[in-house]
Design a protein around this motif. Structure first.
Motif, PDB file in Angstrom:
ATOM      1  N   ALA A 230       0.833  -1.204   0.000  1.00  0.00           N
ATOM      2  CA  ALA A 230       0.000   0.000   0.000  1.00  0.00           C
ATOM      3  C   ALA A 230       0.864   1.249   0.000  1.00  0.00           C
ATOM      4  CB  ALA A 230      -0.922   0.002   1.213  1.00  0.00           C
ATOM      5  N   ALA A 231       1.980   1.209   0.708  1.00  0.00           N
ATOM      6  CA  ALA A 231       2.863   2.377   0.800  1.00  0.00           C
ATOM      7  C   ALA A 231       3.428   2.759  -0.560  1.00  0.00           C
ATOM      8  CB  ALA A 231       3.999   2.097   1.778  1.00  0.00           C
ATOM      9  N   ARG A 232       3.681   1.770  -1.395  1.00  0.00           N
ATOM     10  CA  ARG A 232       4.285   2.053  -2.701  1.00  0.00           C
ATOM     11  C   ARG A 232       3.353   2.836  -3.616  1.00  0.00           C
ATOM     12  NH1 ARG A 232       6.831  -3.072  -1.846  1.00  0.00           N
ATOM     13  NH2 ARG A 232       5.053  -4.176  -2.747  1.00  0.00           N
ATOM     14  N   ARG A 233       2.072   2.901  -3.287  1.00  0.00           N
ATOM     15  CA  ARG A 233       1.129   3.672  -4.116  1.00  0.00           C
ATOM     16  C   ARG A 233       1.252   5.169  -3.888  1.00  0.00           C
ATOM     17  NH1 ARG A 233      -3.045  -0.375  -2.566  1.00  0.00           N
ATOM     18  NH2 ARG A 233      -3.794   1.165  -1.058  1.00  0.00           N
ATOM     19  N   ALA A 234       1.919   5.569  -2.814  1.00  0.00           N
ATOM     20  CA  ALA A 234       1.988   6.990  -2.450  1.00  0.00           C
ATOM     21  C   ALA A 234       2.766   7.802  -3.473  1.00  0.00           C
ATOM     22  CB  ALA A 234       2.622   7.150  -1.076  1.00  0.00           C
ATOM     23  N   THR A 235       2.270   9.004  -3.737  1.00  0.00           N
ATOM     24  CA  THR A 235       2.928   9.957  -4.632  1.00  0.00           C
ATOM     25  C   THR A 235       3.010  11.314  -3.936  1.00  0.00           C
ATOM     26  OG1 THR A 235       0.874  10.757  -5.655  1.00  0.00           O
ATOM     27  CG2 THR A 235       1.882   8.766  -6.612  1.00  0.00           C
ATOM     28  N   GLU A 236       3.620  12.277  -4.600  1.00  0.00           N
ATOM     29  CA  GLU A 236       3.740  13.620  -4.033  1.00  0.00           C
ATOM     30  C   GLU A 236       2.378  14.218  -3.692  1.00  0.00           C
ATOM     31  OE1 GLU A 236       6.165  15.496  -3.101  1.00  0.00           O
ATOM     32  OE2 GLU A 236       7.924  14.391  -3.810  1.00  0.00           O
ATOM     33  N   ALA A 237       1.382  13.922  -4.505  1.00  0.00           N
ATOM     34  CA  ALA A 237       0.040  14.480  -4.271  1.00  0.00           C
ATOM     35  C   ALA A 237      -0.550  13.999  -2.954  1.00  0.00           C
ATOM     36  CB  ALA A 237      -0.884  14.103  -5.427  1.00  0.00           C
ATOM     37  N   ASP A 238      -0.096  12.825  -2.471  1.00  0.00           N
ATOM     38  CA  ASP A 238      -0.654  12.288  -1.236  1.00  0.00           C
ATOM     39  C   ASP A 238      -0.191  13.052  -0.001  1.00  0.00           C
ATOM     40  OD1 ASP A 238      -2.316   9.887  -1.868  1.00  0.00           O
ATOM     41  OD2 ASP A 238      -0.481   9.260  -2.885  1.00  0.00           O
ATOM     42  N   VAL A 239       0.885  13.793  -0.090  1.00  0.00           N
ATOM     43  CA  VAL A 239       1.343  14.566   1.070  1.00  0.00           C
ATOM     44  C   VAL A 239       0.263  15.556   1.490  1.00  0.00           C
ATOM     45  CG1 VAL A 239       3.070  16.169   1.950  1.00  0.00           C
ATOM     46  CG2 VAL A 239       3.772  14.303   0.423  1.00  0.00           C
ATOM     47  N   THR A 240      -0.245  16.317   0.546  1.00  0.00           N
ATOM     48  CA  THR A 240      -1.308  17.285   0.843  1.00  0.00           C
ATOM     49  C   THR A 240      -2.598  16.589   1.249  1.00  0.00           C
ATOM     50  OG1 THR A 240      -0.381  18.879  -0.728  1.00  0.00           O
ATOM     51  CG2 THR A 240      -2.674  19.191  -0.089  1.00  0.00           C
ATOM     52  N   ARG A 241      -2.936  15.499   0.549  1.00  0.00           N
ATOM     53  CA  ARG A 241      -4.174  14.782   0.880  1.00  0.00           C
ATOM     54  C   ARG A 241      -4.106  14.176   2.281  1.00  0.00           C
ATOM     55  NH1 ARG A 241      -4.496  13.071  -5.074  1.00  0.00           N
ATOM     56  NH2 ARG A 241      -3.077  11.356  -4.564  1.00  0.00           N
ATOM     57  N   PHE A 242      -2.952  13.631   2.647  1.00  0.00           N
ATOM     58  CA  PHE A 242      -2.792  13.058   3.990  1.00  0.00           C
ATOM     59  C   PHE A 242      -2.964  14.124   5.061  1.00  0.00           C
ATOM     60  CE2 PHE A 242      -1.732   8.959   2.556  1.00  0.00           C
ATOM     61  CZ  PHE A 242      -1.464   8.123   3.641  1.00  0.00           C
ATOM     62  N   ARG A 243      -2.436  15.312   4.794  1.00  0.00           N
ATOM     63  CA  ARG A 243      -2.573  16.387   5.778  1.00  0.00           C
ATOM     64  C   ARG A 243      -4.037  16.762   5.996  1.00  0.00           C
ATOM     65  NH1 ARG A 243       2.276  20.606   4.065  1.00  0.00           N
ATOM     66  NH2 ARG A 243       4.009  19.458   5.019  1.00  0.00           N
ATOM     67  N   SER A 244      -4.818  16.735   4.929  1.00  0.00           N
ATOM     68  CA  SER A 244      -6.240  17.049   5.041  1.00  0.00           C
ATOM     69  C   SER A 244      -6.963  16.013   5.906  1.00  0.00           C
ATOM     70  CB  SER A 244      -6.871  17.104   3.653  1.00  0.00           C
ATOM     71  OG  SER A 244      -8.268  17.306   3.742  1.00  0.00           O
ATOM     72  N   VAL A 245      -6.691  14.735   5.647  1.00  0.00           N
ATOM     73  CA  VAL A 245      -7.308  13.668   6.446  1.00  0.00           C
ATOM     74  C   VAL A 245      -6.834  13.761   7.891  1.00  0.00           C
ATOM     75  CG1 VAL A 245      -7.441  11.172   6.777  1.00  0.00           C
ATOM     76  CG2 VAL A 245      -7.641  12.137   4.481  1.00  0.00           C
ATOM     77  N   ARG A 246      -5.572  14.092   8.077  1.00  0.00           N
ATOM     78  CA  ARG A 246      -5.022  14.223   9.432  1.00  0.00           C
ATOM     79  C   ARG A 246      -5.797  15.249  10.244  1.00  0.00           C
ATOM     80  NH1 ARG A 246       1.016  16.244   9.673  1.00  0.00           N
ATOM     81  NH2 ARG A 246       0.007  18.150   8.925  1.00  0.00           N
ATOM     82  N   GLY A 247      -6.109  16.381   9.630  1.00  0.00           N
ATOM     83  CA  GLY A 247      -6.867  17.407  10.335  1.00  0.00           C
ATOM     84  C   GLY A 247      -8.248  16.925  10.733  1.00  0.00           C
ATOM     85  N   ARG A 248      -8.855  16.143   9.876  1.00  0.00           N
ATOM     86  CA  ARG A 248     -10.204  15.626  10.177  1.00  0.00           C
ATOM     87  C   ARG A 248     -10.162  14.571  11.279  1.00  0.00           C
ATOM     88  NH1 ARG A 248     -12.750  14.232   4.410  1.00  0.00           N
ATOM     89  NH2 ARG A 248     -14.558  13.725   5.727  1.00  0.00           N
ATOM     90  N   LEU A 249      -9.123  13.748  11.284  1.00  0.00           N
ATOM     91  CA  LEU A 249      -8.984  12.758  12.347  1.00  0.00           C
ATOM     92  C   LEU A 249      -8.678  13.430  13.682  1.00  0.00           C
ATOM     93  CD1 LEU A 249      -6.983   9.948  10.519  1.00  0.00           C
ATOM     94  CD2 LEU A 249      -9.300   9.738  11.454  1.00  0.00           C
ATOM     95  N   ARG A 250      -7.837  14.470  13.653  1.00  0.00           N
ATOM     96  CA  ARG A 250      -7.551  15.188  14.901  1.00  0.00           C
ATOM     97  C   ARG A 250      -8.829  15.816  15.462  1.00  0.00           C
ATOM     98  NH1 ARG A 250      -3.998  17.434  18.356  1.00  0.00           N
ATOM     99  NH2 ARG A 250      -2.198  16.393  17.434  1.00  0.00           N
ATOM    100  N   ALA A 251      -9.701  16.284  14.575  1.00  0.00           N
ATOM    101  CA  ALA A 251     -10.962  16.878  15.025  1.00  0.00           C
ATOM    102  C   ALA A 251     -11.809  15.853  15.777  1.00  0.00           C
ATOM    103  CB  ALA A 251     -11.733  17.440  13.836  1.00  0.00           C
ATOM    104  N   VAL A 252     -11.735  14.590  15.361  1.00  0.00           N
ATOM    105  CA  VAL A 252     -12.463  13.520  16.069  1.00  0.00           C
ATOM    106  C   VAL A 252     -11.922  13.390  17.492  1.00  0.00           C
ATOM    107  CG1 VAL A 252     -12.968  11.055  16.137  1.00  0.00           C
ATOM    108  CG2 VAL A 252     -12.952  12.252  13.945  1.00  0.00           C
ATOM    109  N   PHE A 253     -10.593  13.346  17.625  1.00  0.00           N
ATOM    110  CA  PHE A 253      -9.981  13.232  18.947  1.00  0.00           C
ATOM    111  C   PHE A 253     -10.278  14.468  19.802  1.00  0.00           C
ATOM    112  CE2 PHE A 253      -7.509   9.906  16.908  1.00  0.00           C
ATOM    113  CZ  PHE A 253      -7.268   9.013  17.947  1.00  0.00           C
ATOM    114  N   GLU A 254     -10.271  15.646  19.195  1.00  0.00           N
ATOM    115  CA  GLU A 254     -10.541  16.867  19.949  1.00  0.00           C
ATOM    116  C   GLU A 254     -11.970  16.873  20.471  1.00  0.00           C
ATOM    117  OE1 GLU A 254      -7.445  19.978  17.739  1.00  0.00           O
ATOM    118  OE2 GLU A 254      -9.542  19.846  17.088  1.00  0.00           O
ATOM    119  N   ALA A 255     -12.906  16.436  19.646  1.00  0.00           N
ATOM    120  CA  ALA A 255     -14.305  16.384  20.084  1.00  0.00           C
ATOM    121  C   ALA A 255     -14.472  15.376  21.218  1.00  0.00           C
ATOM    122  CB  ALA A 255     -15.209  16.026  18.914  1.00  0.00           C
TER     123      ALA A 255
END
Length: 209
Positions: free
Chosen positions: A42-67
């Motif tokens: 699965a890791a080998r599928r990652a590209t440069e575009a995933d850096v920004t996409r991962f950050r977006s998902v990260r913010g949404r997951l952190r919001a779950v923990f914050e709530a």
């Protein structure tokens, strides 16, 4: 593979950033790939575009923990449900990785993702793992470290729901800080009592004159 294992995906991603310290380790494709751990296919599928996409998902997951950490169960569940809808998975029975002593497969539940990119695959697994943990143990088992300025995410698996820190290091640091604060308070109180006693003695001496 235990379904609870997948919840670690969420914790690893959230903790790739320390907002209060201004630190972010998610800055390259290699950093994205490292988050997958042993799942190298699965890791080998990652590209440069995933850096920004991962950050977006990260913010949404952190919001779950914050709530969850703030006691808003409904919001935590709503935020997690939105991730589950956007990044679906299919549960499957698997035995390809583990064998018993006789060579028979050790059947277990596996989450099969059908991603359009590495981010979608990771987000699907992280959200589902977190959902299993939440429904099995309760929303209050999702926390953020109380050791300032850490605020890393953690999953409380203690028997008495007592976890407050993301690591032993943070727990030790918080305990030392609390001890020093108590000592300062005690010193201040001793000093205040000393000043009060001196003042009383001066007042008494003045009255006797």
């Amino acid at each position: 593979m235990e379904l609870a294992y997948y919840s670690d995906y969420a914790v690893r991603l959230v903790n790739s950033e320390e907002p209060t310290r201004g630190k972010d380790s998610l800055t390259s494709v290699e950093a994205v790939r490292n988050l997958f751990g042993g799942n190298q296919s699965a890791a080998r599928r990652a590209t440069e575009a995933d850096v920004t996409r991962f950050r977006s998902v990260r913010g949404r997951l952190r919001a779950v923990f914050e709530a969850a950490d703030g006691g808003d169960e409904t919001l935590a569940v709503d935020l997690l449900n939105s991730l589950l809808l956007e990044f679906p998975v299919s549960p499957q029975i698997s035995g390809h990785d583990f064998r018993d002593d006789d060579g028979h497969p050790l059947w277990h539940m596996h989450l099969a993702d059908h991603p359009s990119n590495a981010t979608a695959g990771y987000a699907a697994i992280a959200a589902m793992g977190l959902a299993f943990h939440l429904t099995e143990h309760g929303v209050d088992r999702l926390g953020l470290c109380e050791a300032s300025p850490c605020r890393n995410a953690y999953l409380d698996t203690s028997t008495n729901r007592s976890r407050r820190y993301c690591s032993d290091r943070c727990a030790t640091r918080a305990n030392v800080a609390a001890y020093r604060a108590r000592k300062r308070l005690e010193a201040d109180r001793t000093g205040d009592r000393g000043l009060a006693a001196d003042s009383a003695q001066r007042t008494t001496a003045s009255g006797e004159r």
